[in-house]
Structures are given as structure tokens and as C-alpha cells.
Design a protein around this motif. Sequence first.
Motif, PDB file in Angstrom:
ATOM      1  N   LEU A  25     -48.456 -81.676  40.298  1.00  0.00           N
ATOM      2  CA  LEU A  25     -47.067 -82.136  40.326  1.00  0.00           C
ATOM      3  C   LEU A  25     -46.102 -81.010  39.973  1.00  0.00           C
ATOM      4  O   LEU A  25     -45.011 -80.918  40.546  1.00  0.00           O
ATOM      5  CB  LEU A  25     -46.877 -83.303  39.350  1.00  0.00           C
ATOM      6  CG  LEU A  25     -47.443 -84.661  39.765  1.00  0.00           C
ATOM      7  CD1 LEU A  25     -47.135 -85.705  38.707  1.00  0.00           C
ATOM      8  CD2 LEU A  25     -46.902 -85.097  41.126  1.00  0.00           C
ATOM      9  N   ILE A  26     -46.492 -80.165  39.031  1.00  0.00           N
ATOM     10  CA  ILE A  26     -45.655 -79.009  38.678  1.00  0.00           C
ATOM     11  C   ILE A  26     -45.511 -78.080  39.889  1.00  0.00           C
ATOM     12  O   ILE A  26     -44.432 -77.533  40.147  1.00  0.00           O
ATOM     13  CB  ILE A  26     -46.255 -78.258  37.479  1.00  0.00           C
ATOM     14  CG1 ILE A  26     -46.138 -79.119  36.217  1.00  0.00           C
ATOM     15  CG2 ILE A  26     -45.572 -76.911  37.266  1.00  0.00           C
ATOM     16  CD1 ILE A  26     -46.841 -78.548  35.013  1.00  0.00           C
ATOM     17  N   GLU A  27     -46.590 -77.908  40.639  1.00  0.00           N
ATOM     18  CA  GLU A  27     -46.533 -77.060  41.835  1.00  0.00           C
ATOM     19  C   GLU A  27     -45.595 -77.660  42.886  1.00  0.00           C
ATOM     20  O   GLU A  27     -44.785 -76.945  43.497  1.00  0.00           O
ATOM     21  CB  GLU A  27     -47.947 -76.896  42.411  1.00  0.00           C
ATOM     22  CG  GLU A  27     -48.013 -76.008  43.630  1.00  0.00           C
ATOM     23  CD  GLU A  27     -49.428 -75.868  44.179  1.00  0.00           C
ATOM     24  OE1 GLU A  27     -49.578 -75.374  45.319  1.00  0.00           O
ATOM     25  OE2 GLU A  27     -50.374 -76.250  43.467  1.00  0.00           O
ATOM     26  N   VAL A  28     -45.708 -78.968  43.110  1.00  0.00           N
ATOM     27  CA  VAL A  28     -44.823 -79.647  44.069  1.00  0.00           C
ATOM     28  C   VAL A  28     -43.375 -79.568  43.595  1.00  0.00           C
ATOM     29  O   VAL A  28     -42.459 -79.292  44.383  1.00  0.00           O
ATOM     30  CB  VAL A  28     -45.251 -81.120  44.241  1.00  0.00           C
ATOM     31  CG1 VAL A  28     -44.257 -81.856  45.145  1.00  0.00           C
ATOM     32  CG2 VAL A  28     -46.654 -81.200  44.825  1.00  0.00           C
ATOM     33  N   HIS A  29     -43.174 -79.793  42.312  1.00  0.00           N
ATOM     34  CA  HIS A  29     -41.842 -79.707  41.714  1.00  0.00           C
ATOM     35  C   HIS A  29     -41.220 -78.333  41.938  1.00  0.00           C
ATOM     36  O   HIS A  29     -40.035 -78.203  42.267  1.00  0.00           O
ATOM     37  CB  HIS A  29     -41.952 -80.019  40.216  1.00  0.00           C
ATOM     38  CG  HIS A  29     -40.698 -79.821  39.432  1.00  0.00           C
ATOM     39  ND1 HIS A  29     -40.359 -78.605  38.862  1.00  0.00           N
ATOM     40  CD2 HIS A  29     -39.684 -80.667  39.115  1.00  0.00           C
ATOM     41  CE1 HIS A  29     -39.210 -78.723  38.245  1.00  0.00           C
ATOM     42  NE2 HIS A  29     -38.776 -79.949  38.375  1.00  0.00           N
ATOM     43  N   ALA A  30     -42.028 -77.294  41.787  1.00  0.00           N
ATOM     44  CA  ALA A  30     -41.526 -75.923  41.973  1.00  0.00           C
ATOM     45  C   ALA A  30     -41.201 -75.649  43.441  1.00  0.00           C
ATOM     46  O   ALA A  30     -40.198 -74.987  43.743  1.00  0.00           O
ATOM     47  CB  ALA A  30     -42.563 -74.928  41.466  1.00  0.00           C
ATOM     48  N   LYS A  31     -42.026 -76.139  44.356  1.00  0.00           N
ATOM     49  CA  LYS A  31     -41.784 -75.900  45.780  1.00  0.00           C
ATOM     50  C   LYS A  31     -40.499 -76.580  46.250  1.00  0.00           C
ATOM     51  O   LYS A  31     -39.792 -76.062  47.119  1.00  0.00           O
ATOM     52  CB  LYS A  31     -42.982 -76.371  46.595  1.00  0.00           C
ATOM     53  CG  LYS A  31     -44.204 -75.482  46.452  1.00  0.00           C
ATOM     54  CD  LYS A  31     -45.331 -75.913  47.369  1.00  0.00           C
ATOM     55  CE  LYS A  31     -46.520 -74.960  47.255  1.00  0.00           C
ATOM     56  NZ  LYS A  31     -47.654 -75.367  48.139  1.00  0.00           N
ATOM     57  N   PHE A  32     -40.201 -77.741  45.692  1.00  0.00           N
ATOM     58  CA  PHE A  32     -38.968 -78.443  46.048  1.00  0.00           C
ATOM     59  C   PHE A  32     -37.752 -77.924  45.277  1.00  0.00           C
ATOM     60  O   PHE A  32     -36.629 -78.327  45.556  1.00  0.00           O
ATOM     61  CB  PHE A  32     -39.119 -79.945  45.790  1.00  0.00           C
ATOM     62  CG  PHE A  32     -39.940 -80.658  46.828  1.00  0.00           C
ATOM     63  CD1 PHE A  32     -39.943 -80.242  48.148  1.00  0.00           C
ATOM     64  CD2 PHE A  32     -40.704 -81.760  46.474  1.00  0.00           C
ATOM     65  CE1 PHE A  32     -40.690 -80.910  49.104  1.00  0.00           C
ATOM     66  CE2 PHE A  32     -41.452 -82.439  47.428  1.00  0.00           C
ATOM     67  CZ  PHE A  32     -41.449 -82.012  48.745  1.00  0.00           C
ATOM     68  N   ARG A  33     -38.004 -77.055  44.293  1.00  0.00           N
ATOM     69  CA  ARG A  33     -36.939 -76.505  43.445  1.00  0.00           C
ATOM     70  C   ARG A  33     -36.117 -77.606  42.803  1.00  0.00           C
ATOM     71  O   ARG A  33     -34.878 -77.594  42.818  1.00  0.00           O
ATOM     72  CB  ARG A  33     -36.046 -75.564  44.260  1.00  0.00           C
ATOM     73  CG  ARG A  33     -36.787 -74.350  44.821  1.00  0.00           C
ATOM     74  CD  ARG A  33     -35.857 -73.420  45.565  1.00  0.00           C
ATOM     75  NE  ARG A  33     -36.587 -72.261  46.083  1.00  0.00           N
ATOM     76  CZ  ARG A  33     -36.023 -71.272  46.778  1.00  0.00           C
ATOM     77  NH1 ARG A  33     -34.710 -71.309  47.027  1.00  0.00           N
ATOM     78  NH2 ARG A  33     -36.744 -70.245  47.208  1.00  0.00           N
ATOM     79  N   LEU A  34     -36.822 -78.570  42.221  1.00  0.00           N
ATOM     80  CA  LEU A  34     -36.162 -79.681  41.562  1.00  0.00           C
ATOM     81  C   LEU A  34     -35.727 -79.289  40.146  1.00  0.00           C
ATOM     82  O   LEU A  34     -36.171 -78.282  39.606  1.00  0.00           O
ATOM     83  CB  LEU A  34     -37.117 -80.884  41.507  1.00  0.00           C
ATOM     84  CG  LEU A  34     -37.635 -81.388  42.854  1.00  0.00           C
ATOM     85  CD1 LEU A  34     -38.646 -82.506  42.652  1.00  0.00           C
ATOM     86  CD2 LEU A  34     -36.497 -81.848  43.743  1.00  0.00           C
ATOM     87  N   LEU A  35     -34.869 -80.096  39.565  1.00  0.00           N
ATOM     88  CA  LEU A  35     -34.383 -79.846  38.219  1.00  0.00           C
ATOM     89  C   LEU A  35     -35.513 -79.989  37.196  1.00  0.00           C
ATOM     90  O   LEU A  35     -36.418 -80.802  37.393  1.00  0.00           O
ATOM     91  CB  LEU A  35     -33.258 -80.813  37.866  1.00  0.00           C
ATOM     92  CG  LEU A  35     -31.972 -80.709  38.696  1.00  0.00           C
ATOM     93  CD1 LEU A  35     -31.041 -81.865  38.360  1.00  0.00           C
ATOM     94  CD2 LEU A  35     -31.286 -79.375  38.434  1.00  0.00           C
ATOM     95  N   PRO A  36     -35.460 -79.226  36.102  1.00  0.00           N
ATOM     96  CA  PRO A  36     -36.491 -79.365  35.066  1.00  0.00           C
ATOM     97  C   PRO A  36     -36.585 -80.786  34.517  1.00  0.00           C
ATOM     98  O   PRO A  36     -37.675 -81.278  34.206  1.00  0.00           O
ATOM     99  CB  PRO A  36     -36.037 -78.375  33.983  1.00  0.00           C
ATOM    100  CG  PRO A  36     -35.187 -77.381  34.702  1.00  0.00           C
ATOM    101  CD  PRO A  36     -34.499 -78.153  35.779  1.00  0.00           C
ATOM    102  N   GLU A  37     -35.434 -81.465  34.397  1.00  0.00           N
ATOM    103  CA  GLU A  37     -35.436 -82.837  33.888  1.00  0.00           C
ATOM    104  C   GLU A  37     -36.260 -83.769  34.770  1.00  0.00           C
ATOM    105  O   GLU A  37     -36.888 -84.710  34.276  1.00  0.00           O
ATOM    106  CB  GLU A  37     -34.005 -83.366  33.795  1.00  0.00           C
ATOM    107  CG  GLU A  37     -33.150 -82.713  32.729  1.00  0.00           C
ATOM    108  CD  GLU A  37     -32.503 -81.420  33.175  1.00  0.00           C
ATOM    109  OE1 GLU A  37     -31.675 -80.883  32.413  1.00  0.00           O
ATOM    110  OE2 GLU A  37     -32.818 -80.937  34.282  1.00  0.00           O
TER     111      GLU A  37
END
Length: 206
Positions: A25-37
Motif C-alpha cells: 500500500l505504501i508503494e501504491v500510495h507513493a506511485k499515486f503521489r497521495l498526501l501523507p495523511e
Amino acid sequence: MPNPSYIEDQAELQWKMRTILMDWLIEVHAKFRLLPETLFIAVNLVDRFLSLRVVSLAKLQLVGITGLFVAAKYEEVICPSVTHFLHMADGGYGVEEILSAERYMLSTLNFDMSYPNPLHFLRRISKADAYDIKTRTLGKFLAEISAVEHRLMPYPPSLLAAAAMWLARLCLESGPWVSQVARRLLSDADCRRPTSSTTRPTRSAS
């Protein structure tokens, strides 16, 4: 808050499987450049859902991607579409499947999206710390470890933020923990370890 021992009620899951899921999930979150929150909200949604429902191993990734999808819709100004999330899951699920999972997750959690994000507390500490950029950056990195490490689950977000900033100051040799930082944090929240009983999960369709 989630049940810190919910894995004991999961027939097919182990803590290492949660670690693998959160790392993905952290990898997907980084690829989408989502907010840390968004990441912290997603982790909280997944853990709270798994505290209430028994999930099969085959559905674990669906729970994870649904949690991130719901968190992104809640927190982001521009949220990636459902097809983007499904693409990250290598097409293992259909659009209707994730939308159905979204409805089921939200109804299970009574549509309660509230969560005292560790970053909110970290920003308040950083304000008292004169916004030292090095300390704040390292503190954010250390706080994100709680997303992967299940042993940190029992601790409230305020305490996680305090520990992250204290360790960051220690690593950077920024001097002792100043009283004004401690006062600002402790005045915002009770940092005692939770002791209340939690609801055992009920079995859902596998």
C-alpha cells in the motif's frame, strides 16, 4: 482505534501478511503521489475493518486497496479513479467488486472516517520546535514506520508523534526534549496506553 490483537481471530492471516500488505500500500500510495495523511487513514481503515470482520487471505489485497481508495476519496482534492486502483492490483478485481467492497467497509465502520492522524500532532510539535526542517522530515519518516509495524498499533497517534519527534531529535543531536514541546503535545491528548476491551470480529463472506 483498531484491536491490536485482531490477528488472533483471523483464521488465515498472520502479522507478516499484514506487513506485506502495508508495504504494498505504501508503494501504491507513493506511485499515486497521495498526501501523507491518506496513507495513515487507509491503514487505520484496514486495521479497524480487520478488527471487526474475519477475512480470507484471498480477499486481503481487496481490503487493502479498498481502504486506500476510500481514504483517497476522503482526503485528496483530486482522487485517482477506481480503474487506476484496480490497475495497481494487476486486474485481480473488477470495478463492481471494489465498489461493493467500499460500501461494505464503510457500513461495517458505520461510515466513521474520523482518525486523529499522527501527522496532525507532529505538526503541532514541530511548531513548538520552531519548524526545524530536518527534525520534522525525519520525524515524519519515523512516524510512517507505525503503518508497517503492528507492535505500535496499541499506542495513540499523539504518542507515536511524540516518540517520532523525540527519536528524530536524538538522531540529529538537536539537544534535550524541551519542556514547551512536551507541554504542547500533552495538553492536546491523553497519551495513556488504551486498556478498554474491543469487539471481536464477526465472520464475513470469504
